[in-house]
Scaffold this motif. Structure first.
Motif, PDB file in Angstrom:
ATOM      1  N   ALA A   1       0.954  -1.207  -0.061  1.00 34.56           N
ATOM      2  CA  ALA A   1      -0.124  -0.184  -0.128  1.00 34.56           C
ATOM      3  C   ALA A   1       0.752   1.188  -0.166  1.00 34.56           C
ATOM      4  CB  ALA A   1      -1.040   0.083   1.256  1.00 34.56           C
ATOM      5  N   GLY A   2       1.923   1.058   0.754  1.00 31.85           N
ATOM      6  CA  GLY A   2       3.028   2.275   0.590  1.00 31.85           C
ATOM      7  C   GLY A   2       2.319   3.468   1.175  1.00 31.85           C
ATOM      8  N   ALA A   3       2.548   4.680   0.693  1.00 32.33           N
ATOM      9  CA  ALA A   3       2.277   5.968   1.083  1.00 32.33           C
ATOM     10  C   ALA A   3       0.875   6.476   0.145  1.00 32.33           C
ATOM     11  CB  ALA A   3       3.370   7.024   1.062  1.00 32.33           C
ATOM     12  N   ALA A   4       0.314   5.534  -0.557  1.00 29.59           N
ATOM     13  CA  ALA A   4      -0.540   5.947  -1.544  1.00 29.59           C
ATOM     14  C   ALA A   4      -2.135   6.299  -0.573  1.00 29.59           C
ATOM     15  CB  ALA A   4      -0.939   5.096  -2.522  1.00 29.59           C
ATOM     16  N   ILE A   5      -2.756   6.774  -1.056  1.00 32.46           N
ATOM     17  CA  ILE A   5      -4.181   6.863  -0.491  1.00 32.46           C
ATOM     18  C   ILE A   5      -4.978   5.611  -0.664  1.00 32.46           C
ATOM     19  CG2 ILE A   5      -6.290   8.120  -0.531  1.00 32.46           C
ATOM     20  CD1 ILE A   5      -4.058   9.899   0.724  1.00 32.46           C
ATOM     21  N   TRP A   6      -5.394   4.741   0.281  1.00 37.35           N
ATOM     22  CA  TRP A   6      -6.213   3.746   0.331  1.00 37.35           C
ATOM     23  C   TRP A   6      -7.439   4.103   1.081  1.00 37.35           C
ATOM     24  CZ3 TRP A   6      -5.651  -0.329  -2.693  1.00 37.35           C
ATOM     25  CH2 TRP A   6      -4.468  -0.418  -3.406  1.00 37.35           C
ATOM     26  N   ALA A   7      -8.679   3.804   0.508  1.00 38.81           N
ATOM     27  CA  ALA A   7      -9.934   4.307   1.515  1.00 38.81           C
ATOM     28  C   ALA A   7     -10.147   5.534   1.937  1.00 38.81           C
ATOM     29  CB  ALA A   7      -9.995   3.027   2.305  1.00 38.81           C
ATOM     30  N   GLY A   8      -9.269   6.406   1.416  1.00 34.83           N
ATOM     31  CA  GLY A   8      -9.377   7.745   1.952  1.00 34.83           C
ATOM     32  C   GLY A   8      -8.476   7.869   3.244  1.00 34.83           C
ATOM     33  N   THR A   9      -7.729   7.000   3.268  1.00 36.76           N
ATOM     34  CA  THR A   9      -6.638   6.919   4.520  1.00 36.76           C
ATOM     35  C   THR A   9      -5.294   7.237   3.846  1.00 36.76           C
ATOM     36  OG1 THR A   9      -6.263   4.709   4.615  1.00 36.76           O
ATOM     37  CG2 THR A   9      -8.071   5.528   6.022  1.00 36.76           C
ATOM     38  N   THR A  10      -4.412   8.053   5.042  1.00 36.19           N
ATOM     39  CA  THR A  10      -3.178   8.175   4.577  1.00 36.19           C
ATOM     40  C   THR A  10      -2.195   7.174   5.406  1.00 36.19           C
ATOM     41  OG1 THR A  10      -2.787   9.402   6.610  1.00 36.19           O
ATOM     42  CG2 THR A  10      -3.476  10.629   4.680  1.00 36.19           C
ATOM     43  N   LEU A  11      -1.034   6.958   5.149  1.00 37.23           N
ATOM     44  CA  LEU A  11       0.014   6.156   5.713  1.00 37.23           C
ATOM     45  C   LEU A  11      -0.054   6.273   6.982  1.00 37.23           C
ATOM     46  CD1 LEU A  11       2.308   4.239   5.404  1.00 37.23           C
ATOM     47  CD2 LEU A  11       3.748   6.026   5.017  1.00 37.23           C
ATOM     48  N   ASN A  12      -0.119   7.575   7.792  1.00 37.21           N
ATOM     49  CA  ASN A  12      -0.105   7.634   8.971  1.00 37.21           C
ATOM     50  C   ASN A  12      -1.459   7.235   9.651  1.00 37.21           C
ATOM     51  OD1 ASN A  12       2.508   8.628   9.300  1.00 37.21           O
ATOM     52  ND2 ASN A  12       2.044  10.711   9.152  1.00 37.21           N
ATOM     53  N   ASP A  13      -2.556   7.234   9.064  1.00 35.42           N
ATOM     54  CA  ASP A  13      -3.956   7.005   9.516  1.00 35.42           C
ATOM     55  C   ASP A  13      -3.783   5.250   9.581  1.00 35.42           C
ATOM     56  OD1 ASP A  13      -5.151   9.595   9.086  1.00 35.42           O
ATOM     57  OD2 ASP A  13      -5.624   9.058   7.209  1.00 35.42           O
ATOM     58  N   ARG A  14      -3.210   4.726   8.492  1.00 36.95           N
ATOM     59  CA  ARG A  14      -3.320   3.324   8.500  1.00 36.95           C
ATOM     60  C   ARG A  14      -2.114   2.979   9.651  1.00 36.95           C
ATOM     61  NH1 ARG A  14      -3.286   4.587   3.011  1.00 36.95           N
ATOM     62  NH2 ARG A  14      -0.995   3.892   2.823  1.00 36.95           N
ATOM     63  N   ARG A  15      -1.195   3.601   9.692  1.00 36.54           N
ATOM     64  CA  ARG A  15      -0.261   3.084  11.087  1.00 36.54           C
ATOM     65  C   ARG A  15      -0.916   3.419  12.230  1.00 36.54           C
ATOM     66  NH1 ARG A  15       4.943   6.581   8.935  1.00 36.54           N
ATOM     67  NH2 ARG A  15       5.906   5.015   7.810  1.00 36.54           N
ATOM     68  N   ARG A  16      -1.762   4.362  12.590  1.00 36.41           N
ATOM     69  CA  ARG A  16      -2.578   4.420  13.811  1.00 36.41           C
ATOM     70  C   ARG A  16      -3.568   3.307  14.035  1.00 36.41           C
ATOM     71  NH1 ARG A  16      -7.151   6.291  14.048  1.00 36.41           N
ATOM     72  NH2 ARG A  16      -7.009   7.811  12.411  1.00 36.41           N
ATOM     73  N   LEU A  17      -4.388   2.895  12.896  1.00 35.14           N
ATOM     74  CA  LEU A  17      -5.179   1.944  12.728  1.00 35.14           C
ATOM     75  C   LEU A  17      -4.692   0.595  13.093  1.00 35.14           C
ATOM     76  CD1 LEU A  17      -7.583   3.116   9.637  1.00 35.14           C
ATOM     77  CD2 LEU A  17      -8.129   3.134  12.210  1.00 35.14           C
ATOM     78  N   ARG A  18      -3.614   0.212  12.443  1.00 35.67           N
ATOM     79  CA  ARG A  18      -3.064  -1.131  12.648  1.00 35.67           C
ATOM     80  C   ARG A  18      -2.562  -1.135  14.150  1.00 35.67           C
ATOM     81  NH1 ARG A  18      -0.950  -0.566   7.592  1.00 35.67           N
ATOM     82  NH2 ARG A  18       0.714   0.654   8.228  1.00 35.67           N
ATOM     83  N   LYS A  19      -1.886   0.041  14.809  1.00 35.16           N
ATOM     84  CA  LYS A  19      -1.797   0.026  16.285  1.00 35.16           C
ATOM     85  C   LYS A  19      -2.981  -0.074  17.325  1.00 35.16           C
ATOM     86  CE  LYS A  19       0.820   2.740  19.852  1.00 35.16           C
ATOM     87  NZ  LYS A  19       1.515   3.983  19.925  1.00 35.16           N
ATOM     88  N   GLU A  20      -3.865   0.295  16.717  1.00 37.59           N
ATOM     89  CA  GLU A  20      -5.124   0.432  17.713  1.00 37.59           C
ATOM     90  C   GLU A  20      -5.851  -1.049  17.501  1.00 37.59           C
ATOM     91  OE1 GLU A  20      -7.956   3.267  16.066  1.00 37.59           O
ATOM     92  OE2 GLU A  20      -6.926   4.995  16.939  1.00 37.59           O
ATOM     93  N   ARG A  21      -5.870  -1.604  16.294  1.00 45.56           N
ATOM     94  CA  ARG A  21      -6.122  -3.146  15.972  1.00 45.56           C
ATOM     95  C   ARG A  21      -5.531  -3.896  16.980  1.00 45.56           C
ATOM     96  NH1 ARG A  21      -6.703  -5.477  10.011  1.00 45.56           N
ATOM     97  NH2 ARG A  21      -4.135  -5.333  10.093  1.00 45.56           N
ATOM     98  N   SER A  22      -4.018  -3.710  16.885  1.00 47.11           N
ATOM     99  CA  SER A  22      -2.999  -4.670  17.494  1.00 47.11           C
ATOM    100  C   SER A  22      -3.181  -4.621  19.100  1.00 47.11           C
ATOM    101  CB  SER A  22      -1.510  -4.221  17.280  1.00 47.11           C
ATOM    102  OG  SER A  22      -0.490  -4.915  17.785  1.00 47.11           O
ATOM    103  N   THR A  23      -3.602  -3.373  19.659  1.00 51.59           N
ATOM    104  CA  THR A  23      -3.764  -3.152  20.879  1.00 51.59           C
ATOM    105  C   THR A  23      -5.151  -3.864  21.486  1.00 51.59           C
ATOM    106  OG1 THR A  23      -2.630  -0.914  21.022  1.00 51.59           O
ATOM    107  CG2 THR A  23      -4.188  -1.473  22.631  1.00 51.59           C
ATOM    108  N   ALA A  24      -6.155  -3.824  20.543  1.00 47.67           N
ATOM    109  CA  ALA A  24      -7.510  -4.340  20.873  1.00 47.67           C
ATOM    110  C   ALA A  24      -7.327  -5.966  20.929  1.00 47.67           C
ATOM    111  CB  ALA A  24      -8.569  -3.716  19.875  1.00 47.67           C
ATOM    112  N   SER A  25      -6.624  -6.398  19.847  1.00 45.28           N
ATOM    113  CA  SER A  25      -6.446  -7.983  19.966  1.00 45.28           C
ATOM    114  C   SER A  25      -5.738  -8.493  21.144  1.00 45.28           C
ATOM    115  CB  SER A  25      -5.889  -8.309  18.587  1.00 45.28           C
ATOM    116  OG  SER A  25      -4.336  -7.930  18.625  1.00 45.28           O
ATOM    117  N   GLU A  26      -4.709  -7.739  21.785  1.00 44.93           N
ATOM    118  CA  GLU A  26      -4.047  -8.097  23.131  1.00 44.93           C
ATOM    119  C   GLU A  26      -5.146  -7.965  24.226  1.00 44.93           C
ATOM    120  OE1 GLU A  26      -0.637  -5.335  23.177  1.00 44.93           O
ATOM    121  OE2 GLU A  26       0.202  -6.162  21.204  1.00 44.93           O
TER     122      GLU A  26
END
Length: 91
Positions: free
Chosen positions: A65-90
């Protein structure tokens, strides 16, 4: 044994702004200003179901996905979402 299945490539209908005949590829991968335009176009014009599939794919395939826009999200948005998803699964 637990396996994690990665999201498949989104099923595109052709009505997405990134697939429009006059779409500028720079709106998705260009400068930060150009990507802002793509982000806005995606959020306003992309079918919600497609956005959900694109976001799932981008979250599961960060290097592709790189730094491109995906589903209206930026690279930083997706980093934050992955971190939130990781924290929630723990929890």
């Amino acid at each position: 044994m637990t396996t994690t299945e990665l999201a498949p490539w989104p099923r595109l209908t052709g009505s997405e702004p990134c697939r429009a005949p006059n779409a500028d590829p720079n709106d998705w991968t260009g400068t930060p200003k150009q990507r802002q335009e793509g982000q806005l176009a995606c959020l306003l014009n992309c079918p919600e179901a497609t956005r959900a599939q694109c976001l799932a794919w981008a979250l599961d395939h960060p290097s592709k996905a790189g730094a491109a826009i995906w589903a209206g999200t930026t690279l930083n948005d997706r980093r934050r979402l992955r971190k939130e998803r990781s924290t929630a699964s723990e929890a």
